[in-house]
Design an enzyme around this catalytic site. Structure first.
Site, PDB file in Angstrom:
ATOM      1  CG  LEU A   1       9.558 -17.298  -3.600  1.00 37.28           C
ATOM      2  CD1 LEU A   1       9.536 -17.204  -2.078  1.00 37.28           C
ATOM      3  CD2 LEU A   1       9.942 -15.923  -4.174  1.00 37.28           C
TER       4      LEU A   1
ATOM      5  CG  HIS B   1      -0.192   2.061  -9.338  1.00 39.13           C
ATOM      6  ND1 HIS B   1      -0.416   1.769  -8.007  1.00 39.13           N
ATOM      7  CD2 HIS B   1      -1.270   2.774  -9.753  1.00 39.13           C
ATOM      8  CE1 HIS B   1      -1.582   2.293  -7.647  1.00 39.13           C
ATOM      9  NE2 HIS B   1      -2.123   2.906  -8.678  1.00 39.13           N
TER      10      HIS B   1
ATOM     11  CG  ASP C   1      -2.103   0.910   1.092  1.00 44.13           C
ATOM     12  OD1 ASP C   1      -2.353   1.402  -0.027  1.00 44.13           O
ATOM     13  OD2 ASP C   1      -2.781   1.162   2.108  1.00 44.13           O
TER      14      ASP C   1
HETATM   15  C1  IPE Z   1      -5.482  -2.626  -0.069  1.00 47.97           C
HETATM   16  O1  IPE Z   1      -5.143  -1.307  -0.284  1.00 47.97           O
HETATM   17  C2  IPE Z   1      -5.480  -3.391  -1.354  1.00 47.97           C
HETATM   18  C3  IPE Z   1      -4.178  -3.600  -1.955  1.00 47.97           C
HETATM   19  C4  IPE Z   1      -3.025  -3.246  -1.463  1.00 47.97           C
HETATM   20  C5  IPE Z   1      -4.201  -4.302  -3.210  1.00 47.97           C
HETATM   21  P1  IPE Z   1      -6.259  -0.174  -0.474  1.00 47.97           P
HETATM   22  O2  IPE Z   1      -5.522   1.091  -0.648  1.00 47.97           O
HETATM   23  O3  IPE Z   1      -7.199  -0.554  -1.543  1.00 47.97           O
HETATM   24  O4  IPE Z   1      -7.025  -0.235   0.923  1.00 47.97           O
HETATM   25  P2  IPE Z   1      -7.864   0.851   1.696  1.00 47.97           P
HETATM   26  O5  IPE Z   1      -8.864   1.414   0.732  1.00 47.97           O
HETATM   27  O6  IPE Z   1      -6.913   1.913   2.168  1.00 47.97           O
HETATM   28  O7  IPE Z   1      -8.474   0.117   2.838  1.00 47.97           O
HETATM   29  C1  IPE Z   2      -1.543   0.256  -3.398  1.00 45.19           C
HETATM   30  O1  IPE Z   2      -1.346   1.619  -3.408  1.00 45.19           O
HETATM   31  C2  IPE Z   2      -1.834  -0.314  -4.768  1.00 45.19           C
HETATM   32  C3  IPE Z   2      -3.231  -0.760  -4.946  1.00 45.19           C
HETATM   33  C4  IPE Z   2      -4.144  -0.778  -4.024  1.00 45.19           C
HETATM   34  C5  IPE Z   2      -3.602  -1.223  -6.257  1.00 45.19           C
HETATM   35  P1  IPE Z   2      -2.545   2.654  -3.422  1.00 45.19           P
HETATM   36  O2  IPE Z   2      -2.915   2.934  -4.840  1.00 45.19           O
HETATM   37  O3  IPE Z   2      -3.657   2.193  -2.561  1.00 45.19           O
HETATM   38  O4  IPE Z   2      -1.860   3.939  -2.790  1.00 45.19           O
HETATM   39  P2  IPE Z   2      -2.456   4.925  -1.706  1.00 45.19           P
HETATM   40  O5  IPE Z   2      -2.923   4.095  -0.549  1.00 45.19           O
HETATM   41  O6  IPE Z   2      -3.589   5.630  -2.376  1.00 45.19           O
HETATM   42  O7  IPE Z   2      -1.331   5.826  -1.364  1.00 45.19           O
HETATM   43 MG    MG Z   3      -4.056   2.406  -0.575  1.00 46.79          MG
END
Ligand code: IPE
Ligand code: IPE
Ligand code: MG
Length: 240
Positions: A127, A33, A16
């Protein structure tokens, strides 16, 4: 091999913070990303170096389909490109690659490259790298219950044994069948929640929360999480 204490068999990561990483730099969220793919590579290498046998990554949740279409499209294209780009590395490093989740929601093109990658790497032993794509814990439990109900409907004789159904029996219907439960779940970016991840399988996982945003989470941060894990005392509800 790196020594970081008691090595977990299965490490799982909620990756995240990509969007925030990009926003901090005045870039589009998608730049986060793209940079995050480097962290996947680094953590996969670190996992192999540390002797971890399963590394799983929460890459896209069922709820993430609700993001702006342009971001969803970029993420899907990135998965497609990364899988093609990483295939030779998987072969070189003995990595078995698996995608788990609600695959009917993915495009035919993406499913084809996933199938190809899974087939080509199926005998690799160093792995197992699991990518959770279009996954959510509640969806997994529901689809498992659905499969069990279907089996029960077609084999009414099974009804007697439903009383004997235990957790290891139910495990077989989850998409993670055959994969050990995660010993350690790491979440990056300072958020302290599971966001619908491995709700059944994570029942006794150790949780490590890191404030580092996913694109900055590299080998040293991975090893640090393993050190934290090795100091934990896992009791499983018992008295030691
Ligand atoms: C969780 O992250 C999902 C992934 C890392 C794939 P999100 O960014 O979607 O989660 P919330 O919305 O903060 O709970
Ligand atoms: C995690 O990073 C990737 C996915 C959930 C696909 P985020 O896109 O949720 O990044 P933040 O949480 O908005 O910073
Ligand atoms: Mg996120």
């Amino acid at each position: 091999m790196e020594t970081v204490g008691n090595i977990p068999v299965h490490v799982s990561i909620i990756m995240d913070g990509n969007g925030r990483w990009a926003e901090e730099r005045g870039l589009a969220r998608t730049a986060g990303h793209v940079e995050g793919v480097e962290s996947v590579r680094a953590c996969t290498e670190a996992a192999v170096e540390c002797g971890v046998k399963y590394l799983s990554l929460y890459a896209f949740s069922e709820e993430n389909w609700g993001r702006p279409q342009a971001e969803v499209d970029t993420l899907m294209k990135l998965m497609f490109k990364s899988m093609i780009a990483e295939m030779p590395t998987f072969a070189e490093n003995g990595i078995r690659f698996i995608v788990l989740g609600h695959r009917q929601r993915l495009s035919d093109e993406l499913n084809a490259v996933i199938d190809d990658c899974m087939y080509r790497t199926k005998d690799n032993k160093n792995l197992t790298l699991v990518v959770f794509l279009s996954y959510s814990g509640r969806w997994d439990i529901l689809q498992a219950a659905g499969k069990l109900a279907m089996e029960l409907a077609s084999h009414p004789g099974m009804a007697a044994s439903i009383e004997e159904l235990d957790t290891s029996c139910f495990d077989k219907y989850l998409v993670t069948a055959g994969i050990p439960d995660p010993d350690l779940i790491i979440r990056t970016s300072g958020e302290k929640r599971l966001s619908n991840y491995l709700l059944w399988q994570g029942a006794y996982s150790e949780l490590v929360f890191s404030d580092i945003l996913w694109p900055d989470f590299r080998k040293e941060e991975f090893r640090e999480a393993l050190r934290t894990y090795s100091k934990r005392d896992r009791r499983y509800g018992k008295v030691k």
